[in-house]
Design a protein around this motif. Structure first.
Motif, PDB file in Angstrom:
ATOM      1  N   LEU B  71       0.827  -1.202   0.000  1.00  0.00           N
ATOM      2  CA  LEU B  71       0.000   0.000   0.000  1.00  0.00           C
ATOM      3  C   LEU B  71       0.867   1.259   0.000  1.00  0.00           C
ATOM      4  O   LEU B  71       0.562   2.241  -0.703  1.00  0.00           O
ATOM      5  N   GLY B  72       1.961   1.229   0.737  1.00  0.00           N
ATOM      6  CA  GLY B  72       2.850   2.394   0.802  1.00  0.00           C
ATOM      7  C   GLY B  72       3.463   2.727  -0.548  1.00  0.00           C
ATOM      8  O   GLY B  72       3.687   3.902  -0.875  1.00  0.00           O
ATOM      9  N   GLU B  73       3.749   1.705  -1.343  1.00  0.00           N
ATOM     10  CA  GLU B  73       4.238   1.949  -2.698  1.00  0.00           C
ATOM     11  C   GLU B  73       3.138   2.595  -3.550  1.00  0.00           C
ATOM     12  O   GLU B  73       3.396   3.530  -4.326  1.00  0.00           O
ATOM     13  N   ALA B  74       1.913   2.086  -3.405  1.00  0.00           N
ATOM     14  CA  ALA B  74       0.799   2.617  -4.201  1.00  0.00           C
ATOM     15  C   ALA B  74       0.529   4.080  -3.850  1.00  0.00           C
ATOM     16  O   ALA B  74       0.217   4.896  -4.735  1.00  0.00           O
ATOM     17  N   GLU B  75       0.664   4.420  -2.573  1.00  0.00           N
ATOM     18  CA  GLU B  75       0.451   5.818  -2.173  1.00  0.00           C
ATOM     19  C   GLU B  75       1.471   6.737  -2.846  1.00  0.00           C
ATOM     20  O   GLU B  75       1.121   7.821  -3.332  1.00  0.00           O
ATOM     21  N   SER B  88      -0.952  -6.029  -5.505  1.00  0.00           N
ATOM     22  CA  SER B  88      -0.985  -7.492  -5.627  1.00  0.00           C
ATOM     23  C   SER B  88      -0.710  -8.167  -4.289  1.00  0.00           C
ATOM     24  O   SER B  88       0.164  -9.039  -4.183  1.00  0.00           O
ATOM     25  N   TYR B  89      -1.485  -7.794  -3.280  1.00  0.00           N
ATOM     26  CA  TYR B  89      -1.161  -8.238  -1.923  1.00  0.00           C
ATOM     27  C   TYR B  89      -2.408  -8.160  -1.058  1.00  0.00           C
ATOM     28  O   TYR B  89      -3.170  -7.198  -1.150  1.00  0.00           O
ATOM     29  N   ASN B  90      -2.615  -9.143  -0.185  1.00  0.00           N
ATOM     30  CA  ASN B  90      -3.711  -9.098   0.785  1.00  0.00           C
ATOM     31  C   ASN B  90      -3.502  -7.940   1.754  1.00  0.00           C
ATOM     32  O   ASN B  90      -2.486  -7.893   2.445  1.00  0.00           O
ATOM     33  N   LEU B  91      -4.455  -7.036   1.826  1.00  0.00           N
ATOM     34  CA  LEU B  91      -4.376  -5.910   2.770  1.00  0.00           C
ATOM     35  C   LEU B  91      -5.376  -6.162   3.889  1.00  0.00           C
ATOM     36  O   LEU B  91      -6.578  -6.275   3.642  1.00  0.00           O
ATOM     37  N   ILE B  92      -4.868  -6.228   5.109  1.00  0.00           N
ATOM     38  CA  ILE B  92      -5.667  -6.698   6.245  1.00  0.00           C
ATOM     39  C   ILE B  92      -5.421  -5.801   7.443  1.00  0.00           C
ATOM     40  O   ILE B  92      -4.292  -5.385   7.700  1.00  0.00           O
ATOM     41  N   GLY B  93      -6.486  -5.514   8.180  1.00  0.00           N
ATOM     42  CA  GLY B  93      -6.344  -4.758   9.428  1.00  0.00           C
ATOM     43  C   GLY B  93      -6.828  -3.327   9.262  1.00  0.00           C
ATOM     44  O   GLY B  93      -6.847  -2.758   8.169  1.00  0.00           O
ATOM     45  N   GLU B  94      -7.207  -2.728  10.390  1.00  0.00           N
ATOM     46  CA  GLU B  94      -7.830  -1.402  10.394  1.00  0.00           C
ATOM     47  C   GLU B  94      -6.920  -0.341   9.777  1.00  0.00           C
ATOM     48  O   GLU B  94      -7.379   0.531   9.029  1.00  0.00           O
ATOM     49  N   GLU B  95      -5.632  -0.412  10.073  1.00  0.00           N
ATOM     50  CA  GLU B  95      -4.726   0.615   9.544  1.00  0.00           C
ATOM     51  C   GLU B  95      -4.709   0.577   8.021  1.00  0.00           C
ATOM     52  O   GLU B  95      -4.733   1.626   7.347  1.00  0.00           O
ATOM     53  N   LYS B  96      -4.691  -0.631   7.444  1.00  0.00           N
ATOM     54  CA  LYS B  96      -4.688  -0.763   5.985  1.00  0.00           C
ATOM     55  C   LYS B  96      -6.036  -0.323   5.407  1.00  0.00           C
ATOM     56  O   LYS B  96      -6.092   0.321   4.359  1.00  0.00           O
ATOM     57  N   ALA B  98      -8.106   1.919   6.542  1.00  0.00           N
ATOM     58  CA  ALA B  98      -8.223   3.383   6.558  1.00  0.00           C
ATOM     59  C   ALA B  98      -7.411   4.007   5.423  1.00  0.00           C
ATOM     60  O   ALA B  98      -7.885   4.917   4.727  1.00  0.00           O
ATOM     61  N   ARG B  99      -6.194   3.512   5.222  1.00  0.00           N
ATOM     62  CA  ARG B  99      -5.364   4.090   4.164  1.00  0.00           C
ATOM     63  C   ARG B  99      -5.902   3.724   2.790  1.00  0.00           C
ATOM     64  O   ARG B  99      -5.862   4.533   1.849  1.00  0.00           O
ATOM     65  N   LEU B 100      -6.388   2.492   2.648  1.00  0.00           N
ATOM     66  CA  LEU B 100      -6.954   2.098   1.359  1.00  0.00           C
ATOM     67  C   LEU B 100      -8.184   2.954   1.039  1.00  0.00           C
ATOM     68  O   LEU B 100      -8.365   3.401  -0.106  1.00  0.00           O
ATOM     69  N   ALA B 101      -9.011   3.221   2.047  1.00  0.00           N
ATOM     70  CA  ALA B 101     -10.198   4.064   1.834  1.00  0.00           C
ATOM     71  C   ALA B 101      -9.794   5.449   1.329  1.00  0.00           C
ATOM     72  O   ALA B 101     -10.479   6.044   0.486  1.00  0.00           O
ATOM     73  N   ALA B 102      -8.683   5.947   1.824  1.00  0.00           N
ATOM     74  CA  ALA B 102      -8.209   7.268   1.376  1.00  0.00           C
ATOM     75  C   ALA B 102      -7.633   7.210  -0.032  1.00  0.00           C
ATOM     76  O   ALA B 102      -7.648   8.204  -0.765  1.00  0.00           O
ATOM     77  N   LEU B 103      -7.121   6.060  -0.417  1.00  0.00           N
ATOM     78  CA  LEU B 103      -6.478   5.926  -1.732  1.00  0.00           C
ATOM     79  C   LEU B 103      -7.496   5.699  -2.852  1.00  0.00           C
ATOM     80  O   LEU B 103      -7.303   6.171  -3.987  1.00  0.00           O
ATOM     81  N   ILE B 104      -8.571   4.986  -2.543  1.00  0.00           N
ATOM     82  CA  ILE B 104      -9.538   4.575  -3.577  1.00  0.00           C
ATOM     83  C   ILE B 104     -10.034   5.737  -4.440  1.00  0.00           C
ATOM     84  O   ILE B 104     -10.099   5.612  -5.670  1.00  0.00           O
ATOM     85  N   PRO B 105     -10.379   6.883  -3.863  1.00  0.00           N
ATOM     86  CA  PRO B 105     -10.897   7.964  -4.718  1.00  0.00           C
ATOM     87  C   PRO B 105      -9.850   8.578  -5.647  1.00  0.00           C
ATOM     88  O   PRO B 105     -10.201   9.310  -6.572  1.00  0.00           O
ATOM     89  N   ARG B 106      -8.564   8.298  -5.399  1.00  0.00           N
ATOM     90  CA  ARG B 106      -7.503   9.015  -6.098  1.00  0.00           C
ATOM     91  C   ARG B 106      -7.084   8.367  -7.410  1.00  0.00           C
ATOM     92  O   ARG B 106      -6.330   8.964  -8.178  1.00  0.00           O
ATOM     93  N   TYR B 122     -11.699  -5.094   2.185  1.00  0.00           N
ATOM     94  CA  TYR B 122     -11.881  -4.280   0.979  1.00  0.00           C
ATOM     95  C   TYR B 122     -13.289  -3.697   0.917  1.00  0.00           C
ATOM     96  O   TYR B 122     -13.477  -2.548   0.497  1.00  0.00           O
ATOM     97  N   ALA B 123     -14.279  -4.498   1.324  1.00  0.00           N
ATOM     98  CA  ALA B 123     -15.660  -3.987   1.322  1.00  0.00           C
ATOM     99  C   ALA B 123     -15.784  -2.795   2.273  1.00  0.00           C
ATOM    100  O   ALA B 123     -16.422  -1.786   1.955  1.00  0.00           O
ATOM    101  N   GLU B 124     -15.145  -2.923   3.423  1.00  0.00           N
ATOM    102  CA  GLU B 124     -15.210  -1.831   4.399  1.00  0.00           C
ATOM    103  C   GLU B 124     -14.500  -0.580   3.862  1.00  0.00           C
ATOM    104  O   GLU B 124     -15.009   0.543   3.985  1.00  0.00           O
ATOM    105  N   ALA B 125     -13.332  -0.766   3.235  1.00  0.00           N
ATOM    106  CA  ALA B 125     -12.595   0.380   2.680  1.00  0.00           C
ATOM    107  C   ALA B 125     -13.410   1.062   1.585  1.00  0.00           C
ATOM    108  O   ALA B 125     -13.498   2.293   1.519  1.00  0.00           O
ATOM    109  N   ALA B 126     -14.008   0.260   0.711  1.00  0.00           N
ATOM    110  CA  ALA B 126     -14.798   0.824  -0.391  1.00  0.00           C
ATOM    111  C   ALA B 126     -16.023   1.562   0.143  1.00  0.00           C
ATOM    112  O   ALA B 126     -16.403   2.621  -0.362  1.00  0.00           O
ATOM    113  N   LYS B 127     -16.618   0.999   1.186  1.00  0.00           N
ATOM    114  CA  LYS B 127     -17.784   1.641   1.801  1.00  0.00           C
ATOM    115  C   LYS B 127     -17.398   3.020   2.339  1.00  0.00           C
ATOM    116  O   LYS B 127     -18.080   4.018   2.098  1.00  0.00           O
TER     117      LYS B 127
END
Lengths: 358, 358
Positions: B71-75, B88-96, B98-106, B122-127
């Motif tokens: 995720l840090g590379e993607a940011e 290309s990696y399983n992203l798991i846990g609240e910290e991931k 939150a950051r994924l949710a911030a990245l999705i719109p970008r 992923y469903a939670e991040a997208a939501k």
């Protein structure tokens, strides 16, 4: 520990490199006391932590100076006000000479040499700096790394140092194999006799290594010791008996991100976090919660778990703590360490000299 | 080459990580042409170079998107304006989450999953992002890393993705062993039949790896390929036949700093520069000037040379060029690469995502 794990996973994400400052403080105090009990000065090697903050803790506990492996580390430490620095490495080439010349006026600098090219580089750097430079002769008594292999070579280098008006002969730097005390003593005694024949005295006889703490002061004439890993310890130190589990101050917190097979799993820490340093061990780290789980191999961001010998198996999402094989290379992978005391996060410590390989 | 070596040693010091942009450009163009010849999109893996500048060269040559491992590379890549990113990696846990949710719109973000915990994250991040998220199912067809091992698991995950209003099923991500084309095809065909039974279509079938370029397009249905190492190549790619010497764009310039024994020497590049990644090879790198010299082992800042099989021996102060075993981990050790074209230094390229393990 569950609460701390949750906090670190939530606030920092995994993988995270975490040090316990209570254990760090204990490790620093214990080595300092051991040195003092034997009348030795303590010159800790900062290549393990690369952090002025942690070096300051070592100094405040009584360290007489510090050891750096690379010029770039010494520059960072001089910037932070450290004023007695041994660079335990041959520095060669114009780029190193120029930087060394700039560093010499800023602190007491002692440099190591095992060959005439390095000695001549030091003379040139000292000439440019307009200040004499102390040179210690690195001796190899069995490790087959750097260091003169023969007393004759050591004496010849001492003569070359003596012949340079810019240089001062400082003494001998040893990094003997742990089982080579007797042969190292013989080498040193002969070398000391040789330099006395030149009218020189060794003000420093420096031994090195955390595994060599069991030999601390056993080589007669030693004036100081350089240990690095002891501040955190690791799986290699556990294996050689230099540390126990309670002395391990650094853990990598990592999440189980895949459990695709019943006997295997994947950690989110691979060779870009834990590194492939193997240190003669089997596997790539000790998982505190699952000591029978084997970190069998690595991709860059995947730690491959072999769970076949582990009666309990971690679940996807579990955060586990790993003691790495070799802490010195793990610290160098990150820009900051997360500092805790017991169950509480107390701050972050920048790894200011990370990547200073030049 | 003598002139370039002198310039690099003088201006940057050693060890130095140097890439030749002419060779980089050639490697990028060749892979792009190979993908286009097979009707595949090219989604290079940026974990090798971690540099927006080099990713931009790949995009300008025709890459349809990029692949990130963390995720840090993607940011970092989103910050640089990349708008089509596969993580290309399983992203798991609240910290991931939150950051994924911030990245999705970008940007267009596609995430990989091999388990329900990741899909639910992923469903939670997208939501939270308020924007649907594409999810690709990682399949393991023999590598035993991440990826569902059975078609039934793949179908079950596809159903879970379909059931989430926030998620879109994107397809399948493969990273098959090089000798497993037939079994991967069988897995894929069965998985595709399964998801069609759910009323789903796979818009992406992604293969991966530079060693798998010899298999490019051989798995029917493939829509894109993810290769990383090809941009620089390394000793592992030489060993598997994916590259020749002329394709090796990255060298570590290192100085011989000790020659204490007649059959041995020390390089100023050790495991903190070249890393201990061994990749099934003998020794730790190929020295261009002394191909019979073996980099036998490492300390952190020492490369131990075994010169017994080398008729010529380097001298103290010689600068030599090393092709590392594994470039992806070497690039990650430094903050910038020195860029050359042929015999000329043309600049520096920041490794902007260095150390982004989280």
């Amino acid at each position: 520990m569950a609460a701390l794990k949750d906090i670190i996973a939530r606030d920092y994400g995994t993988p995270a490199v975490v040090i316990d400052l209570d254990i760090v403080t204990h490790n620093i105090a214990r080595l300092q006391a051991a040195c003092e009990a034997r009348g030795l000065e303590n010159r800790p090697h900062i290549k393990t932590h690369k952090s002025p903050e942690l070096a300051a803790m070592q100094r405040e506990a009584g360290a007489a100076g510090i050891t750096c492996q690379k010029l770039g580390e010494a520059e960072i430490m001089a910037d932070a006000g450290f004023d007695d620095i041994l660079i335990s490495y041959n520095l060669i080439g114009e780029e190193k000479i120029a930087r060394l010349a700039a560093l010499i006026p800023r602190a007491r600098i002692i440099v190591a040499a095992d060959n005439p090219v390095a000695v001549d580089a030091y003379a040139e750097a000292a000439k440019r700096a307009g200040k004499p430079l102390e040179v210690i002769i690195e001796c190899d008594t069995g490790r087959k790394r750097a260091g003169v292999e023969s007393v004759a070579d050591a004496i010849a280098l001492a003569e070359r140092i003596k012949a340079s008006p810019q240089l001062r002969f400082a003494g001998f730097m040893l990094y003997n194999p742990e089982d080579a005390v007797a042969q190292t003593q013989a080498f040193l005694d002969e070398a000391l006799a040789g330099i006395r024949g030149l009218g020189l005295e060794a003000s420093i006889i420096s031994t090195g290594g955390t595994p060599n703490l069991s030999n601390l002061g056993r080589i007669r004439g030693t004036t100081e010791h350089r240990a690095g890993t002891y501040i955190f310890n690791d799986r290699m130190m556990l294996a050689c008996g230099a540390a126990e589990l309670a002395d391990c101050a650094l853990h990598v917190y990592t999440t189980v991100v895949s459990r695709a097979g019943p006997e295997r799993g994947i950690l989110d820490a691979g060779s870009k976090t834990l590194t492939s340093d193997i240190g003669g061990l089997d596997g790539h780290g000790l998982i505190r919660e699952f000591p029978q789980a084997r970190i069998a191999r690595f991709a860059e961001e995947h730690g491959f778990l072999d769970l076949s010998a582990s009666s309990r198996k971690p679940a996807i999402g579990d955060v586990v703590r790993v003691i790495p094989n070799h802490v010195c290379v793990v610290v160098n992978m990150v820009d900051r360490l997360i500092a805790v005391r017991g169950d509480e996060v107390v701050g972050e410590i920048p790894v200011a000299a990370r990547g200073r390989i030049v």
